[in-house]
Design an enzyme around this catalytic site. Structure first.
Site, PDB file in Angstrom:
ATOM      1  N   GLU A 224      -9.413  -4.363  -6.167  1.00 22.53           N
ATOM      2  CA  GLU A 224      -9.081  -3.148  -5.404  1.00 22.53           C
ATOM      3  C   GLU A 224      -9.062  -1.901  -6.283  1.00 22.53           C
ATOM      4  OE1 GLU A 224      -4.963  -2.360  -4.217  1.00 22.53           O
ATOM      5  OE2 GLU A 224      -4.498  -4.448  -4.756  1.00 22.53           O
TER       6      GLU A 224
ATOM      7  N   SER B  62       0.836  -1.196   0.000  1.00 23.82           N
ATOM      8  CA  SER B  62       0.000   0.000   0.000  1.00 23.82           C
ATOM      9  C   SER B  62       0.876   1.253   0.000  1.00 23.82           C
ATOM     10  CB  SER B  62      -0.953  -0.043   1.200  1.00 23.82           C
ATOM     11  OG  SER B  62      -1.950   0.943   1.094  1.00 23.82           O
TER      12      SER B  62
ATOM     13  N   HIS C 163      -7.257  -5.217  -1.567  1.00 20.42           N
ATOM     14  CA  HIS C 163      -6.037  -4.463  -1.284  1.00 20.42           C
ATOM     15  C   HIS C 163      -5.244  -5.167  -0.183  1.00 20.42           C
ATOM     16  CE1 HIS C 163      -3.670  -0.783  -1.252  1.00 20.42           C
ATOM     17  NE2 HIS C 163      -3.848  -0.628   0.044  1.00 20.42           N
TER      18      HIS C 163
END
Length: 302
Positions: free
Chosen positions: A243, A145, A273
């Site tokens: 995602e 991320s 995600h």
């Protein structure tokens, strides 16, 4: 998979709490996120040690029998506002154990208390310190991320500073575009359980907390998707097909190849995600980690 240990369930539970008690304070959101790592099983056979590198607190994860001279620098996610070495220690221990290397996780500063470029400065300090003991060809960098984008920005910063570059990069569901210009931000909004639907998570709000006045979201060190990636290490990029940040990964692979950087894109259909957080619990997470580990071993000479 949607049992109590799946990431899908965690996202639904955490966002349900946020919707039931708006608006959450940052401290309340961090308290929820502190359970992020609950979805990850203990890998077993891994020792942990808290140390300091380059003036930054770090957590070492050392699997039994791992190569002592190969190191994986792991930059945790959390939108720069949350996540920690503790929420992510098991994820990266799984990856390090599968690859047969040691891992180190920097405890970089959160925003909004500390804004950009603090986080990049801190992981660069850790990287610089690692190079004192580890040959660059024996060093790889990964992150998920926000940490996935930051691991690419770290190499751009290292290049600017004249430091040797690592042997390999493994960005996981990387956040590489803070302008949110990827088509999947819209097309995957219905399928994303963290940022999509009626969830209270706001990507634009995270950007606003991170960037001080005068720093544009398309700055190449902030959004490495827009950087000249020439000369960077080879990349193995993973993402979930459901995602909203999928195109941050897809376009990173395209940009890397455009600039002559070997890059592979590994998308697991339907996944969320950072679905790898379900390591030891779900087949998709374990398979993704196994693929990334094989690739890492080939790049680190193992």
């Amino acid at each position: 998979m949607d049992d109590i240990y799946s990431l899908n369930s965690f996202y639904r539970r955490s966002n349900g709490l946020a919707l039931a008690q708006p608006p959450l304070t940052i401290e309340q959101r961090r308290a929820i996120d502190s359970h992020w790592g609950d979805v990850t099983a203990e890998p077993g056979g891994v020792d942990y040690a808290e140390r300091e590198l380059g003036g930054v607190p770090v957590l070492w994860a050392e699997p039994a029998g791992a190569a002592r001279d190969r190191v994986l620098l792991c930059i945790h996610g959390g939108g720069y506002v949350g996540g920690s070495v503790y929420t992510h220690r098991k994820l990266y221990a799984h990856l390090a154990k599968a690859a047969g290397v040691r891992a180190v996780l920097p405890a970089y500063s959160h925003t909004p208390e500390r804004q950009y470029p603090t986080q990049l400065d801190e992981v660069t300090a850790v990287y610089r310190a690692l190079l004192e003991d580890v040959r660059p060809e024996h060093l790889a960098v990964t992150g998920d991320s926000a940490g996935g984008g930051l691991c690419v920005s770290l190499m751009l910063r290292a290049r600017l500073d004249g430091l040797p570059l690592a042997a390999a990069l493994v960005p996981i569901s990387p956040w590489t575009d803070m302008t949110q210009s990827g088509a999947s931000v819209v097309t995957n909004h219905p399928t994303d359980l963290l940022f999509g639907g009626d969830t209270p998570m706001d990507i634009g709000g995270l950007v606003g907390m991170l960037l001080p006045a005068g720093v544009r979201p398309d700055d190449p060190l902030v959004s490495p998707l827009f950087a000249d990636l020439s000369g960077l290490p080879p990349m193995y990029i993973q993402a979930g097909g459901g995602e909203m940040l999928l195109d941050d990964a897809v376009r990173l692979e395209e940009a890397a190849r455009k600039h002559g950087v070997p890059a592979e894109l590994d998308v697991t259909p339907g996944e969320q995600h950072t679905f790898q957080m379900s390591a030891g619990r779900t087949a998709d997470a374990d398979a993704a980690i196994a693929r990334a580990a094989r690739w890492l071993r080939s790049k680190l000479g193992l």
